[in-house]
Design a protein around this motif. Sequence first.
Motif, PDB file in Angstrom:
ATOM      1  N   LEU A 148      -9.339  82.834 -66.518  1.00  0.00           N
ATOM      2  CA  LEU A 148      -8.828  83.448 -68.045  1.00  0.00           C
ATOM      3  C   LEU A 148      -8.651  84.556 -68.525  1.00  0.00           C
ATOM      4  CD1 LEU A 148      -9.775  81.317 -70.577  1.00  0.00           C
ATOM      5  CD2 LEU A 148     -12.188  82.453 -70.309  1.00  0.00           C
ATOM      6  N   THR A 149      -8.266  84.882 -67.962  1.00  0.00           N
ATOM      7  CA  THR A 149      -7.935  86.000 -67.994  1.00  0.00           C
ATOM      8  C   THR A 149      -6.302  86.177 -67.765  1.00  0.00           C
ATOM      9  OG1 THR A 149      -9.767  87.766 -67.297  1.00  0.00           O
ATOM     10  CG2 THR A 149      -7.182  88.777 -66.974  1.00  0.00           C
ATOM     11  N   TYR A 150      -5.701  85.899 -66.678  1.00  0.00           N
ATOM     12  CA  TYR A 150      -4.441  85.425 -67.176  1.00  0.00           C
ATOM     13  C   TYR A 150      -3.723  84.448 -67.860  1.00  0.00           C
ATOM     14  CZ  TYR A 150      -4.103  87.355 -62.164  1.00  0.00           C
ATOM     15  OH  TYR A 150      -4.131  88.068 -60.483  1.00  0.00           O
ATOM     16  N   LEU A 151      -4.921  83.564 -67.936  1.00  0.00           N
ATOM     17  CA  LEU A 151      -4.073  82.451 -69.014  1.00  0.00           C
ATOM     18  C   LEU A 151      -4.094  83.300 -70.532  1.00  0.00           C
ATOM     19  CD1 LEU A 151      -6.489  79.885 -68.388  1.00  0.00           C
ATOM     20  CD2 LEU A 151      -3.702  79.730 -68.521  1.00  0.00           C
ATOM     21  N   LYS A 152      -4.622  83.884 -70.678  1.00  0.00           N
ATOM     22  CA  LYS A 152      -5.326  85.343 -71.931  1.00  0.00           C
ATOM     23  C   LYS A 152      -3.435  86.348 -72.317  1.00  0.00           C
ATOM     24  CE  LYS A 152      -9.974  84.813 -73.025  1.00  0.00           C
ATOM     25  NZ  LYS A 152     -11.375  85.076 -74.222  1.00  0.00           N
TER      26      LYS A 152
END
Length: 126
Positions: free
Chosen positions: A94-98
């Motif tokens: 999720l952090t990579y996506l953001k």
Amino acid sequence: MEVNKELTYTIRGIIFRVHKELGPGLLGRVYEEALLYEFSKAGLAAEAQVAVPVNYHSVKLDMGFRLDILIENCVILEIKSVSDLLDVHKKQLLTYLKLSNKPLGFLINFNSSFLIDRESIIRIIN
């Protein structure tokens, strides 16, 4: 290419094909290479070990974060080969996506006997 049902269907099919062919328990890098080969055969643009930028107060931090595979510049695959997926693995994706401003990611645990939704392959939307 935008994220649509056809693209996600193709990606999932390739994930299942690679898992069926190689089986569980290998290093993540092996699955990464096999997936890249299959994405190329399917005519999909896929890159491995793509740098993830981290900006803090307009300063680019050189942290060396890398996502496993980026497909069609919009879908991230994060590959694991672990006994169980943990909450921290989901948070990482999720952090990579953001950070990369991508709409969709898949977290895959190739160390499973079967790729069962919500246990071994998790879809995360940004």
